[in-house]
Design a protein around this motif. Structure first.
Motif, mmCIF file in Angstrom:
data_model
loop_
_atom_site.group_PDB
_atom_site.id
_atom_site.type_symbol
_atom_site.label_atom_id
_atom_site.label_comp_id
_atom_site.label_asym_id
_atom_site.label_seq_id
_atom_site.Cartn_x
_atom_site.Cartn_y
_atom_site.Cartn_z
ATOM 1 N N ASP A 74 0.820 -1.211 0.000
ATOM 2 C CA ASP A 74 0.000 0.000 0.000
ATOM 3 C C ASP A 74 0.856 1.263 0.000
ATOM 4 O OD1 ASP A 74 0.912 -0.651 2.476
ATOM 5 O OD2 ASP A 74 -0.794 0.223 3.547
ATOM 6 N N GLN A 75 2.125 1.120 0.224
ATOM 7 C CA GLN A 75 2.979 2.304 0.167
ATOM 8 C C GLN A 75 3.335 2.598 -1.282
ATOM 9 O OE1 GLN A 75 6.455 1.652 2.624
ATOM 10 N NE2 GLN A 75 5.280 0.152 3.753
ATOM 11 N N SER A 76 3.766 3.808 -1.490
ATOM 12 C CA SER A 76 4.237 4.142 -2.828
ATOM 13 C C SER A 76 5.365 5.149 -2.695
ATOM 14 C CB SER A 76 3.106 4.721 -3.674
ATOM 15 O OG SER A 76 2.711 5.951 -3.116
ATOM 16 N N ALA A 77 6.201 5.171 -3.691
ATOM 17 C CA ALA A 77 7.293 6.136 -3.678
ATOM 18 C C ALA A 77 7.599 6.536 -5.102
ATOM 19 C CB ALA A 77 8.526 5.539 -3.012
ATOM 20 N N GLU A 78 7.970 7.787 -5.288
ATOM 21 C CA GLU A 78 8.337 8.197 -6.641
ATOM 22 C C GLU A 78 9.428 9.252 -6.584
ATOM 23 O OE1 GLU A 78 5.269 10.180 -8.716
ATOM 24 O OE2 GLU A 78 4.684 11.413 -7.009
ATOM 25 N N LEU A 79 10.103 9.364 -7.703
ATOM 26 C CA LEU A 79 11.173 10.342 -7.819
ATOM 27 C C LEU A 79 10.587 11.595 -8.449
ATOM 28 C CD1 LEU A 79 14.325 10.903 -7.934
ATOM 29 C CD2 LEU A 79 14.152 10.152 -10.282
ATOM 30 N N GLN A 80 10.737 12.720 -7.790
ATOM 31 C CA GLN A 80 10.247 13.970 -8.362
ATOM 32 C C GLN A 80 11.446 14.787 -8.808
ATOM 33 O OE1 GLN A 80 7.540 15.858 -5.644
ATOM 34 N NE2 GLN A 80 5.893 14.571 -6.437
ATOM 35 N N ALA A 81 11.673 14.751 -10.110
ATOM 36 C CA ALA A 81 12.886 15.373 -10.632
ATOM 37 C C ALA A 81 12.881 16.878 -10.394
ATOM 38 C CB ALA A 81 13.008 15.081 -12.117
ATOM 39 N N LYS A 82 11.693 17.476 -10.447
ATOM 40 C CA LYS A 82 11.614 18.930 -10.320
ATOM 41 C C LYS A 82 12.069 19.388 -8.935
ATOM 42 C CE LYS A 82 8.109 22.340 -10.589
ATOM 43 N NZ LYS A 82 7.229 21.988 -9.473
ATOM 44 N N ASN A 83 11.674 18.645 -7.915
ATOM 45 C CA ASN A 83 12.046 19.046 -6.556
ATOM 46 C C ASN A 83 13.293 18.335 -6.059
ATOM 47 O OD1 ASN A 83 9.776 20.619 -6.420
ATOM 48 N ND2 ASN A 83 8.513 18.914 -5.716
ATOM 49 N N LYS A 84 13.933 17.564 -6.916
ATOM 50 C CA LYS A 84 15.095 16.772 -6.508
ATOM 51 C C LYS A 84 14.789 15.998 -5.236
ATOM 52 C CE LYS A 84 18.018 20.070 -5.692
ATOM 53 N NZ LYS A 84 19.311 20.521 -5.208
ATOM 54 N N ALA A 85 13.739 15.251 -5.246
ATOM 55 C CA ALA A 85 13.378 14.558 -4.013
ATOM 56 C C ALA A 85 12.631 13.268 -4.318
ATOM 57 C CB ALA A 85 12.515 15.449 -3.139
#
Lengths: 442, 796
Positions: A349-360
């Motif tokens: 149920d967890q999720s994670a993603e790379l947000q290139a715009k915020n470097k996070a």
């Protein structure tokens, strides 16, 4: 002194405009919008001036709430007024969205007319205003399956009605019709916001809690309400009595209408709540938490042989087992050049993603029970990874909500209306702790 | 937003409003009016519906009435004649048994803002003052204020004023506060409502009954009252004390402001009041509303100017939350810098270090500058962090770090070794002109200690053709010559190439002139060049961060609880600085003995950045944050003919023209400059003053014409005529004795000049600025004096 008040949508549409003194023209709206959208990042937007016009604005509900004033006006008063105005409109219209403001413009004009005369604030108390406001709020009920869940087979009431529906507190305070309308309810909310900084070694660097008790009253006339707090509640450092788990705060301020004659001995607040929402008590606790901070992070960050950045994060929730955190979102700043992310999370149920715009990396955990421990493995492809780039990793910040939990331990023992009104009234007590800023250095 | 087809909408509404079927059905009628108001608030011009709306006014439905009044008040001024039709309805409503209807009618009667209606309004207003219902009295009281502002010429009857004064004792607190407001407006010419002792005490006693807004207003008015004796003052203060702890920031701020004005002669009381108010103010810093946080932070900054230790123990409150907007973070960092001490420096630095890699570049840069400012007192920790940041090799970070290092070295020369090591290799990541200028300056001053300096410079010189920024080019020229002085063998060849390019091919006049200057300077010999170019390398006097004497509370008490602290520009030095530190500091920091007596009119003005910087210069402890608030610059260049034209025009037309031109009278003795014209020119150019024409030394009368541009950080773009300063130096010769005693008198008129020269036997300086300001000229003048002083030993 307030010359004009206007409300703009985030796109700059004029929603409400009222001129109280005829000193500045209607073009002020466009001047304001041009100025506010042209601001660069480091310019403080709250107060802006154009010739003789001074704009003070706040953002609430995604809208711009603007007042134009003279230069010697008090910024505290202007800001507090705009916040109060948005609170009033929320009370009367039920919600604070662009749609809601658009639909209820007649009501808002009527409110503004009573609240301000010739630029001077007359009253913002719902007790007085209710005598003057005639227009009824227009609400739009979006169709929702949740509404149906309360209705059992053939319309029978189900068990769930013991719990207040989540939308119960977002409805206009005055409505004569509708299924919720006129139901005499009182909500007492204990809301705490915590800001915490945890050092890389797990040391608590900073822990502040700002809390408030808010009363939202839907009763047209309410008799005196007695709110009993924990008996061991103490204010300031000197007042600690005995041993035991005292609930301590540093500073405490009360609404002027609160009667405190029983507070010193019995920790009872007495208040006659007026219709709508009001904050009856605010308190702060600095540099001290009675319990362990709710989250701890055990990170292992290393470069592997292929020039990838490996982050193994263990996140532990130190809440008591009965409570749980919801909507936990973890933000992990990463080196600028990061290209791609591969991850392993401990539950689906967890999720994670790379947000290139915020470097996070954003790691979302919908529900995190107390005492549990979650782990995540992030592998980042970072070309040209240097040891200095490791500086860019962290500090990790968390945002979350802890329902039915106060980190100071403040509880409401009882809630009584005296004299007891005929059994119609329903009283709800809700607790919630929000993360104002929860930062963990790595 | 007006939208297409709005005319069609208005026409349709007009039809609907005049449709008898709609009129007879009151729900439909009301809904149509609702639609009118809706399109009106969307910005459509619905004034064409005026007559229909006037008709709709006569109704028993209060909601409809209110809607129509919203419409009428917006458009009445466009249709004064038709508005007369409403007045009958309104007057009738004023007799209505329902107080709500009465107050509504009275309020809107006065809101129409029509002078032609005034004669009908007076009588209902007078009746309204004596109405049974408080809500009608509230409206009537303010109605008189509206009336007064509408017909400012005619005086309001003194009986009304008396009646308003007596209504101060009204039962209803809102009526009381409204009376204060109304009297304040009506008696504006007599400086507002008069507060005598009984009124003041009455107001104080009833303060508790008022709501938040009333309290803030009354507290504000009470600032005008001066207690007669100390006992009374202390009675008042103890009455006010509970309000200091009010949960409402507006009441707290108004009370604090009142305390400050009441105790202006008792600084100890002010301090204890501020300490009482600290708790609520800090609470406001953590308020849920970010705007409130910002306002509180700005006011905390104000308090810190006088009481640096006020919130020292609470420094952790100023750690930034990660979701806070950049403008709040920057303010918090500014406060944090002020709160650093031996105990907390490690913690604060750790915290700031975390912000340096923020996604938001503004925040990151502000954090780096903040670390640099703390570095003035704690340089070791600071250098460690800054050099670590260089390893990130990110453009904006490197640029800010190099600029911060430059400023740090200027203040703390002991850091130079570490800085020289750190500089290696960072030229690759530098992209913006500010950062490269900073790097060049550092290379020029510490070139002999940076082993790779010539190679870095060579890279710059090879790329000079593609260089766009004239600032970088001039800095490059200076650096090359400086490096040539310290490492001639490695740099001679490339300096030659650079000078050749700049003189032969460069189109920017300033760059070309500077190259020419250096070329000629080099002709004069190495020693001469060294004398001109190797000035001070540092100015440790700037490094006063700790132990800065506190300002008096009275300096800022008047702007407490106004918008001013919020609009003051957040002046972080590195964000707006240009050029090398010596230029900036020479423009601001040269000793100015006679700057103290500012003209009173200026001192009362809201302090612009110039006067603020000038004032702090006068005190000799310019906070470095405002250092760049004002600087001189050479560009745009001015030709000789243009100069002559401007000079002569100002000379002749100055009497007729009403345009404010500032010249300033100054008599400061300083030794006469008898140096070569080249060195004078070079010296002045170093402080960004361009000389246009110089008579050879030892000729009489000796004259120099010069000009410069002033640029303030606050209005960096203002390059209009206001920023140009023209100047003339005239040395008529010391007739009696040939000593180099020179006096400087700044004056446009010839008689003044003659007087100055005859009395003081020296150099007369005339400085002029069109639409300029006095302080700027004074700063320019002081710069000139310093230069002349520096050059004087050459005579001996």
């Amino acid at each position: 002194m307030i010359s004009q008040v206007f409300i703009l949508s985030s796109q700059g549409d004029h929603l409400i405009y009222k001129d109280f003194r005829g000193e500045a023209g209607k073009e002020a709206i466009n001047i304001f919008y041009e100025k506010v959208t042209a601001l660069t990042g480091d310019q403080p937007p709250v107060v802006m001036s154009h010739k003789e016009l001074h704009f003070v604005h706040v953002r609430q509900g995604g809208l711009y709430w603007v007042a134009t004033t003279t230069a010697d006006a008090s910024p505290f008063m202007a800001i507090e007024f705009l916040n109060r105005l948005s609170g009033l409109i929320k009370d009367y219209c039920g919600d604070l969205t662009e749609k809601c403001v658009r639909m209820n413009f007649a009501l808002i004009y009527e409110l503004l007319d009573e609240v301000i005369d010739y630029g001077y604030i007359q009253t913002t108390s719902t007790d007085i205003l209710k005598n003057f406001i005639q227009t009824e709020a227009v609400t739009s009920k979006p169709f929702s399956l949740f509404d149906l869940s309360n209705v059992g087979l053939f319309g029978a009431e189900t068990q769930q009605s013991k719990v207040a529906p989540s939308a119960a507190a977002t409805r206009p305070i005055m409505s004569s019709r509708g299924e919720q309308g006129g139901k005499p309810e009182i909500f007492v909310d204990v809301i705490e916001r915590m800001s915490v900084v945890l050092g890389a070694t797990g040391v608590l660097m900073k822990a502040d809690v700002e809390g408030e008790i808010r009363v939202k009253c839907y009763m047209p006339s309410c008799s005196e309400m007695r709110i009993g707090l924990n008996e061991e509640f103490s204010i300031g450092k000197s007042q600690l009595r005995g041993y035991g788990a005292a609930v301590r705060v540093d500073e405490c301020r009360f609404h002027p209408a609160v009667k405190l004659d029983e507070f010193d001995t019995y920790r009872i607040l007495k208040v006659c709540p007026s219709q709508g929402e009001q904050t009856i008590m605010q308190y702060q606790l600095c540099d001290d938490l009675p319990t362990a901070p709710p989250f701890r992070l055990y990170p292992t960050i290393e470069r592997d042989t292929g020039g990838r950045l490996m982050m193994y994060l263990k996140l532990r929730c130190d809440l008591p087992p009965k409570s749980a955190a919801i909507n936990v979102s973890v933000t992990i700043p990463i080196p600028k050049g990061s290209l791609s992310l591969s991850l392993e999370l401990s539950s689906p149920d967890q999720s994670a993603e790379l947000q290139a715009k915020n470097k996070a990396i954003h790691w979302e955990i919908p529900r995190f029970p107390g005492g549990a421990q979650l782990s995540a493995l992030f592998k980042l492809e970072v070309p040209g990874l240097s040891s200095a780039s490791m500086m860019e990793v962290g500090p990790v910040s968390l945002s979350f909500e802890l329902p039915k939990y106060t980190c100071t331990g403040l509880q409401i023992r009882f809630l009584r209306l005296t004299p007891v009104q005929p059994g119609l009234s329903q009283r709800w007590v809700r607790y919630v702790t929000h993360s104002d800023s929860y930062t963990i250095r790595v | 937003m007006p939208f297409l087809g709005s005319e069609e909408t208005v026409r349709e509404l007009k039809r609907a409003l005049s449709n008898p079927n709609v009129q007879s059905d009151h729900l439909r009628y009301r809904n149509t009016i609702l639609r009118v108001i809706r399109v009106m608030s969307q910005g459509v011009d619905v004034s064409a519906l005026f007559s229909e709306m006037v008709k709709a006014c006569a109704t028993a439905d209060i909601v409809q009435k209110k809607l129509v009044y919203v419409f009428l008040c917006s458009y009445a001024s466009l249709n004064p004649e038709l508005s007369l039709l409403v007045i009958n309805t309104l007057r009738k409503d004023c007799q209505d048994p329902n107080p709500m209807v009465r107050s509504l009618a009275l309020r809107n009667m006065t809101n129409l803002r029509l002078p032609s209606l005034l004669e009908y309004v007076g009588q209902p207003l007078t009746a309204g003052l004596r109405d049974r219902a408080a809500c009608v009295r509230r409206v009537a009281v303010l109605g008189w204020a509206k009336l007064h502002n509408l017909q400012a010429s005619s005086d309001i009857d003194s009986t009304v004023v008396n009646e308003l004064y007596s209504l101060l004792r009204d039962q209803d607190p809102v009526v009381m506060v409204n009376c204060l407001r109304a009297l304040d407006e009506i008696l504006k010419e007599e400086s507002g409502v008069a507060i005598n002792k009984p009124i003041a005490h009455h107001l104080l006693n009833r303060l508790k009954e008022c709501d938040v807004w009333g309290q803030s207003e009354v507290l504000r008015v009470l600032q005008r009252y001066a207690p007669q004796c100390e006992d009374e003052l202390f009675d008042i203060l103890s009455l006010l004390d509970p309000f200091l702890l009010s949960p409402h920031p507006s009441v707290m701020a108004a009370t604090l402001s009142l305390f400050l004005s009441l105790c202006s002669s008792l600084p100890a009381m002010c301090v204890s009041a501020l300490e009482r108010g600290r708790g609520p103010l800090l609470a406001a810093c953590g308020s849920a509303s970010r705007e409130m946080r910002f306002a509180a932070l700005c006011h905390i900054q104000l308090l810190l100017r006088s009481l640096p230790g006020l919130v020292g123990a609470h420094y952790k409150r100023f750690f930034c939350g990660y979701a806070e907007p950049a403008y709040i973070k920057q303010r918090k960092m500014q406060v944090l810098v002020e709160l650093v001490n031996d105990e907390n420096v490690t913690l604060v630095m750790d915290e700031l270090k975390g912000y340096c890699t923020d996604v938001n570049t503004d925040t990151a840069q502000a954090a780096i500058s903040a670390i640099g400012r703390i570095g003035r007192s704690y340089s070791d920790q600071c250098l460690e962090i800054l050099t670590g940041l260089l390893g990130l090799k990110q453009e904006h970070i490197t640029s800010t770090v190099v600029q911060t290092l430059r400023d740090l070295v200027w203040v703390c020369p002991q850091c130079s070794d570490a800085v020289c090591v750190a500089l290696e290799g960072c030229e690759e990541t530098l992209q913006d002109s500010q950062g490269r200028q900073a790097l060049l300056w550092l290379l020029g001053v510490y070139g002999e200690r940076v082993s790779s300096a010539p190679y870095v410079l060579e890279g710059f010189i090879d790329g000079v053709r593609g260089e766009v920024s004239p600032g970088v080019k001039t800095e490059l020229l200076t650096t090359s010559v400086r490096l040539f002085l310290s490492r001639p063998a490695e740099t001679q060849d490339m300096l030659g190439r650079l000078l050749h390019y700049c003189i032969e091919e460069e189109t920017d006049m300033c760059v070309r002139d500077q190259a020419l200057l250096y070329y000629r300077l080099l002709h004069c010999g190495i020693e001469e060049t060294r004398k001109v170019l190797q000035g001070r390398k540092s100015d440790p006097s700037l490094g006063v961060l700790i132990g800065r004497p506190a300002e008096a509370i009275s300096q800022w008490a008047s702007c407490f609880d106004t918008l001013e602290p919020l609009v003051q520009k957040a002046a972080m030095p590195e964000s707006s600085c240009r050029g090398s530190p010596e230029k900036r500091s020479s423009a601001c920091l040269s000793p100015i003995p006679d700057l103290q007596p500012l003209t009173p009119s200026r001192a009362q003005d809201t302090p612009t950045s110039q006067s603020a910087s000038a004032r702090s210069t006068a005190a000799g402890l310019l906070p470095v944050s405002s250092q760049s608030a004002f600087s001189l610059s050479l560009s745009p260049a001015l030709g000789a003919e243009e100069f002559e034209r401007l000079w002569l025009r100002q000379h002749t037309e100055e009497k007729e023209e009403e345009e404010e031109e500032v010249t300033l009278r100054e008599c400061v003795s300083c030794p006469a400059p008898c140096c070569s014209s080249h060195s004078l020119q070079a010296a002045l150019q170093l402080v960004s003053i361009q000389t246009l024409a110089v008579t050879p030394p030892h000729t009489l009368p000796w004259r120099v014409y010069l000009y410069t541009h002033t640029a303030s950080a606050a209005r960096a773009s203002a390059s209009g005529p206001g920023s140009l300063v023209l100047g003339e130096l005239l040395y008529a010769g010391a007739r009696e004795d040939q000593e180099g005693e020179a006096s400087i008198s700044v004056d446009g008129e010839s008689e003044g000049r003659k007087e100055g020269t005859e009395e003081r036997k020296g150099v007369a300086v005339t400085l002029r600025q069109r639409a300029g300001n006095d302080d700027v000229l004074r700063v320019c003048l002081s710069v000139l004096i310093t230069v002349l002083n520096t050059l004087s030993p050459e005579k001996d």
